[in-house]
Design an enzyme around this catalytic site. Structure first.
Site, PDB file in Angstrom:
ATOM      1  N   TYR A 118     135.852 -80.511 100.384  1.00 22.29           N
ATOM      2  CA  TYR A 118     135.858 -79.877 101.811  1.00 22.29           C
ATOM      3  C   TYR A 118     135.667 -78.474 102.161  1.00 22.29           C
ATOM      4  O   TYR A 118     136.557 -77.780 102.066  1.00 22.29           O
ATOM      5  CB  TYR A 118     137.261 -80.602 102.569  1.00 22.29           C
ATOM      6  CG  TYR A 118     137.391 -80.169 104.119  1.00 22.29           C
ATOM      7  CD1 TYR A 118     136.618 -80.742 105.005  1.00 22.29           C
ATOM      8  CD2 TYR A 118     138.340 -79.218 104.359  1.00 22.29           C
ATOM      9  CE1 TYR A 118     136.579 -80.359 106.249  1.00 22.29           C
ATOM     10  CE2 TYR A 118     138.336 -78.919 105.731  1.00 22.29           C
ATOM     11  CZ  TYR A 118     137.605 -79.669 106.929  1.00 22.29           C
ATOM     12  OH  TYR A 118     137.912 -79.438 107.956  1.00 22.29           O
ATOM     13  N   ASN A 120     141.270 -75.364 106.296  1.00 27.26           N
ATOM     14  CA  ASN A 120     142.560 -75.779 107.166  1.00 27.26           C
ATOM     15  C   ASN A 120     143.293 -76.679 106.298  1.00 27.26           C
ATOM     16  O   ASN A 120     144.400 -76.977 106.508  1.00 27.26           O
ATOM     17  CB  ASN A 120     142.391 -76.261 108.453  1.00 27.26           C
ATOM     18  CG  ASN A 120     141.614 -77.596 108.489  1.00 27.26           C
ATOM     19  OD1 ASN A 120     141.699 -78.212 107.610  1.00 27.26           O
ATOM     20  ND2 ASN A 120     141.011 -77.868 109.568  1.00 27.26           N
ATOM     21  N   SER A 178     141.107 -70.027 114.378  1.00 32.24           N
ATOM     22  CA  SER A 178     141.249 -70.443 115.784  1.00 32.24           C
ATOM     23  C   SER A 178     142.678 -71.436 115.971  1.00 32.24           C
ATOM     24  O   SER A 178     143.422 -71.278 116.898  1.00 32.24           O
ATOM     25  CB  SER A 178     139.983 -71.256 116.328  1.00 32.24           C
ATOM     26  OG  SER A 178     139.642 -72.023 115.481  1.00 32.24           O
ATOM     27  N   TYR A 208     135.099 -62.098 103.365  1.00 33.67           N
ATOM     28  CA  TYR A 208     135.535 -62.864 104.332  1.00 33.67           C
ATOM     29  C   TYR A 208     136.577 -63.909 103.804  1.00 33.67           C
ATOM     30  O   TYR A 208     136.249 -64.284 102.643  1.00 33.67           O
ATOM     31  CB  TYR A 208     134.252 -63.566 104.983  1.00 33.67           C
ATOM     32  CG  TYR A 208     134.816 -64.395 106.155  1.00 33.67           C
ATOM     33  CD1 TYR A 208     135.012 -63.678 107.219  1.00 33.67           C
ATOM     34  CD2 TYR A 208     134.982 -65.724 105.956  1.00 33.67           C
ATOM     35  CE1 TYR A 208     135.500 -64.806 108.279  1.00 33.67           C
ATOM     36  CE2 TYR A 208     135.369 -66.534 106.759  1.00 33.67           C
ATOM     37  CZ  TYR A 208     135.706 -65.895 108.076  1.00 33.67           C
ATOM     38  OH  TYR A 208     136.111 -66.888 109.160  1.00 33.67           O
ATOM     39  N   GLU A 233     131.753 -74.816 107.424  1.00 35.60           N
ATOM     40  CA  GLU A 233     130.941 -73.569 107.714  1.00 35.60           C
ATOM     41  C   GLU A 233     131.721 -72.044 107.431  1.00 35.60           C
ATOM     42  O   GLU A 233     131.144 -71.169 107.619  1.00 35.60           O
ATOM     43  CB  GLU A 233     130.585 -73.637 109.323  1.00 35.60           C
ATOM     44  CG  GLU A 233     131.514 -73.333 110.192  1.00 35.60           C
ATOM     45  CD  GLU A 233     132.942 -74.127 110.392  1.00 35.60           C
ATOM     46  OE1 GLU A 233     132.716 -75.402 109.843  1.00 35.60           O
ATOM     47  OE2 GLU A 233     133.895 -73.572 110.948  1.00 35.60           O
ATOM     48  N   LYS A 234     133.053 -72.255 107.193  1.00 36.87           N
ATOM     49  CA  LYS A 234     133.684 -70.947 106.972  1.00 36.87           C
ATOM     50  C   LYS A 234     133.084 -70.166 105.671  1.00 36.87           C
ATOM     51  O   LYS A 234     133.020 -68.926 105.639  1.00 36.87           O
ATOM     52  CB  LYS A 234     135.207 -71.245 106.721  1.00 36.87           C
ATOM     53  CG  LYS A 234     135.825 -71.578 107.870  1.00 36.87           C
ATOM     54  CD  LYS A 234     137.248 -72.533 107.729  1.00 36.87           C
ATOM     55  CE  LYS A 234     137.894 -72.902 109.017  1.00 36.87           C
ATOM     56  NZ  LYS A 234     137.230 -73.950 109.530  1.00 36.87           N
ATOM     57  N   GLU A 236     135.629 -84.205 109.537  1.00 43.76           N
ATOM     58  CA  GLU A 236     137.073 -83.428 109.327  1.00 43.76           C
ATOM     59  C   GLU A 236     137.637 -84.078 108.021  1.00 43.76           C
ATOM     60  O   GLU A 236     136.990 -84.885 107.456  1.00 43.76           O
ATOM     61  CB  GLU A 236     137.854 -83.944 110.718  1.00 43.76           C
ATOM     62  CG  GLU A 236     137.566 -83.503 111.901  1.00 43.76           C
ATOM     63  CD  GLU A 236     137.533 -81.906 112.244  1.00 43.76           C
ATOM     64  OE1 GLU A 236     138.467 -81.362 111.287  1.00 43.76           O
ATOM     65  OE2 GLU A 236     136.860 -81.485 113.174  1.00 43.76           O
TER      66      GLU A 236
END
Ligand SMILES: *[C@@H]1O[C@H](CO)[C@@H](O)[C@H](O)[C@H]1NC(C)=O
Ligand SMILES: *[C@@H]1O[C@H](CO)[C@@H](O)[C@H](O)[C@H]1NC(C)=O
Length: 356
Positions: free
Chosen positions: A247, A241, A190, A236, A250-251, A133
């Site tokens: 950082y 976030n 999400s 896309y 997988e996006k 994270e």
């Protein structure tokens, strides 16, 4: 004639028969000892060939990530990394060459959940702090100074660097075929938070361009169907976030690259992305002074096929690897332990480093 009866057991019962029994017993004992010796040697030999080879290292997972039960990976079969025993059995603490601590679970259990002697911390053992994270979503970083020997994260300067994905040059790349594109821009989200830069940017961008939103606030997406769904889109929104050094999740690697959609990224600066991927493989929101001008550019690419296709030129050379959680990570740690020297190290300023 005389000797016969003399030496026959029938003729001389007693002494000869007792001796024969003793010799037989001794022979049996010797035979058994020999068999045992051969057997043990064979087991040892087999053990070092397959079961516990010489130099095999035990990697102990202190908490199973997110408390989910887990079956250790076969590092040799999956990643060609040999000599690893992965385990979540705390009984192996004494023999473990590395102990992995997942930050989320560490934050949950607190430092008092860490191993405390006896037995004392083995001198050659490495405690590995593991976190995927970003600092914005890693509570409790303070108070972890001086505890760990290694870090494992998406940051390139980690002791064990495991990115969310990477490009590699295969000896003979497969010819790239661009999937049929019938739609323009997709976004899967999400965790919707109005405070996040990505939501604020989206709100502005959608004023100028249709965007199909999937996830909690948008259209439903079946589990495991992201890549297939996104592959019908030209672009896309790979919006992270939070914005931090290296950082890149997988996006980008999975949702955009694996789906062959051109990523529009919002994350660290362009120069940071370019450490990992070619400059002409993505569009950065910072490339444009405003969301409106980005929208204009995307609409231009939509109508201009050769310009759009240039975003795939790198595919003649590279292929995309999407890292698989968590087996790949554990096997990487094992490999790192096996190839590291004996130098001691302690991570003193964990928070300061990770937040930089
Ligand atoms: C596996 O690793 C060994 C040693 O590192 C290497 O020689 C071999 O080519 C690798 N095999 C594959 C299939 O990658
Ligand atoms: C790991 O860190 C501890 C705590 O600072 C230290 O005592 C130990 O020597 C280190 N071990 C290794 C293998 O670096």
């Amino acid at each position: 004639m005389e000797l016969g009866p003399r030496w026959s057991p029938a003729a001389r019962p007693g002494c000869p028969r007792r001796w024969r029994r003793r010799w037989a017993l001794l022979g049996a004992l010797l035979g058994a000892a020999l068999a045992l010796y051969v057997c043990v040697r064979e087991l040892r030999r087999r053990g070092s060939a397959a079961g516990r080879p010489e130099g095999e290292v035990t990697v102990l997972l202190w908490w199973e990530p997110f408390g989910r039960p887990w079956r250790p990976a076969d590092c040799r079969r999956r990643y060609n990394i040999t000599g690893c025993l992965l385990s979540a059995d705390r009984g192996r603490y004494g023999e473990a060459r590395a102990v992995l601590f997942h930050h989320r679970d560490l934050a949950l259990h607190g430092a008092q959940g860490l191993p405390r002697g006896p037995p004392p911390r083995p001198p050659r053992q490495r405690w590995v702090w593991m976190n995927f994270e970003s600092p914005s979503h890693s509570p409790g970083l303070r108070g972890l100074a001086g505890l760990f020997n290694w870090t494992m994260s998406y940051r390139r300067d980690s002791d064990v660097f495991v990115p969310y994905g990477y490009l590699y040059e295969p000896p003979s790349p497969r010819p790239f075929v661009l999937p049929r594109k019938s739609r323009l821009v997709a976004w899967v989200i999400s965790n919707w938070n109005e405070e996040h830069a990505r939501v604020r940017y989206y709100r502005q961008l959608k004023e100028h361009l249709p965007i199909d939103v999937y996830g909690a606030r948008g259209m439903a997406l079946l589990e495991g169907s992201v890549v297939k769904t996104v592959s019908a889109y030209k672009f896309y929104l790979a919006f992270e976030n939070s914005q931090h050094t290296d950082y890149i999740t997988e996006k980008l690697w999975k949702n955009a690259f694996a789906a062959s959609a051109v990523p529009v990224v919002l994350g660290p600066r362009r120069a940071n992305y370019e450490r990992f991927i070619p400059a002409d493989s993505f569009i950065h929101v910072d490339d444009f002074p405003s969301p409106r001008l980005l929208a204009t550019y995307l609409k231009f690419l939509d109508k201009n096929k050769p310009s759009y296709r240039r975003y795939f030129a790198w595919r003649n050379k590279y292929e995309v690897h999407v890292t698989s959680f968590w087996d790949e990570h554990y096997c990487k740690v094992c490999e790192a332990v096996r190839t590291a020297g004996n130098q001691l190290k302690t991570v003193q300023n964990l928070a300061g480093w990770f937040e930089s």
